[in-house]
Design a protein around this motif. Sequence first.
Motif, PDB file in Angstrom:
ATOM      1  N   GLN A 114       0.905  -1.287  -0.049  1.00 20.94           N
ATOM      2  CA  GLN A 114      -0.099  -0.036  -0.056  1.00 20.94           C
ATOM      3  C   GLN A 114       0.635   1.345   0.089  1.00 20.94           C
ATOM      4  N   VAL A 115       1.744   1.232   0.831  1.00 17.86           N
ATOM      5  CA  VAL A 115       2.991   2.354   1.040  1.00 17.86           C
ATOM      6  C   VAL A 115       3.481   2.799  -0.460  1.00 17.86           C
ATOM      7  N   ILE A 116       3.613   1.657  -1.139  1.00 16.49           N
ATOM      8  CA  ILE A 116       4.475   2.032  -2.634  1.00 16.49           C
ATOM      9  C   ILE A 116       3.464   2.597  -3.414  1.00 16.49           C
ATOM     10  N   TYR A 117       2.198   2.216  -3.484  1.00 12.70           N
ATOM     11  CA  TYR A 117       1.385   2.847  -4.299  1.00 12.70           C
ATOM     12  C   TYR A 117       0.907   4.423  -3.722  1.00 12.70           C
ATOM     13  N   GLN A 118       1.124   4.611  -2.673  1.00 19.60           N
ATOM     14  CA  GLN A 118       1.023   5.905  -2.038  1.00 19.60           C
ATOM     15  C   GLN A 118       2.069   6.763  -2.478  1.00 19.60           C
ATOM     16  N   ALA A 119       3.253   6.178  -2.411  1.00 25.79           N
ATOM     17  CA  ALA A 119       4.490   6.670  -2.997  1.00 25.79           C
ATOM     18  C   ALA A 119       4.483   7.223  -4.402  1.00 25.79           C
ATOM     19  N   ALA A 120       4.062   6.129  -5.181  1.00 27.37           N
ATOM     20  CA  ALA A 120       3.902   6.278  -6.671  1.00 27.37           C
ATOM     21  C   ALA A 120       2.869   7.375  -6.917  1.00 27.37           C
ATOM     22  N   MET A 121       1.802   7.585  -6.285  1.00 29.15           N
ATOM     23  CA  MET A 121       0.982   8.518  -6.544  1.00 29.15           C
ATOM     24  C   MET A 121       1.472   9.864  -6.249  1.00 29.15           C
ATOM     25  N   LEU A 122       2.011   9.930  -5.180  1.00 30.14           N
ATOM     26  CA  LEU A 122       2.481  11.393  -4.936  1.00 30.14           C
ATOM     27  C   LEU A 122       3.956  11.761  -5.802  1.00 30.14           C
ATOM     28  N   THR A 123       4.480  10.940  -6.167  1.00 33.02           N
ATOM     29  CA  THR A 123       5.706  10.965  -7.263  1.00 33.02           C
ATOM     30  C   THR A 123       5.110  11.716  -8.488  1.00 33.02           C
ATOM     31  N   LEU A 124       4.106  10.832  -9.056  1.00 32.08           N
ATOM     32  CA  LEU A 124       3.590  11.055 -10.187  1.00 32.08           C
ATOM     33  C   LEU A 124       2.868  12.603 -10.277  1.00 32.08           C
ATOM     34  N   ALA A 125       2.275  12.868  -9.123  1.00 27.34           N
ATOM     35  CA  ALA A 125       1.506  14.131  -8.871  1.00 27.34           C
ATOM     36  C   ALA A 125       2.656  15.245  -8.895  1.00 27.34           C
ATOM     37  N   MET A 126       3.627  15.101  -7.920  1.00 27.43           N
ATOM     38  CA  MET A 126       4.740  16.199  -7.940  1.00 27.43           C
ATOM     39  C   MET A 126       5.235  16.252  -9.216  1.00 27.43           C
TER      40      MET A 126
END
Length: 228
Positions: A114-126
Amino acid sequence: MMTDVLVANSKDVEKASFYKKTYLHVAVSILLFIGVETVLLKVVPEQLILAMFAQRYAWLLIIGVFWLASVLATKWSLSQSKATQYFGLGFYILLEAVIFLPLIYIAIVYSGGQVIYQAAMLTLAMFAGISAVAFTSKRDFSFLRNIIVIGGFISLGLIVGGMLFGFNLGLWFSVGMVILASATILYQTSKLKDSYGVNQYVGASLQLFASIMLLFWYILSILMSRRS
């Protein structure tokens, strides 16, 4: 470097084609990274993955090899041969997958992914936000170059020092690296038109992909530290 017309000096149609191909290659690189990482997680023994974390001198060797190989991959991606360009990009994707292997494994063990998905979404958004600023702002971001170079050397020294002497760099170091990676993306995006020819989209995508992965690494590290 290829004898090619700079993107800044090209026609609007050529510029649009360059940016389209560059970001398409970035997207494909991310998908390939996910695929390679998934395969590595299935075939690499658990003991070997954990040993990458446990042996600090092994990490020094990995970082050294990674740095040298990154230089080669970047050089290949800017070759006049398209086959060599793609070989360089593919080689770099594989390197990133190997470097990320222990971190991704630990993240899956502790959070189920789950934390990987959250980090990926934050990275793409940034990444999307920073790219939008770079393309819409008329400001010259050349001043970031010296900051990035100095920050890179300082961070590398701290990483090596942490491995040699066994001290934890902590949360604030990860926050600093997120800022450094963001500045790098901003600088690279704003300078794409002045640094590459219209046919060098593979090399341009490699540079952006590398910065995205650096940003992802430290965002994931921050999220994992908050869960521990």
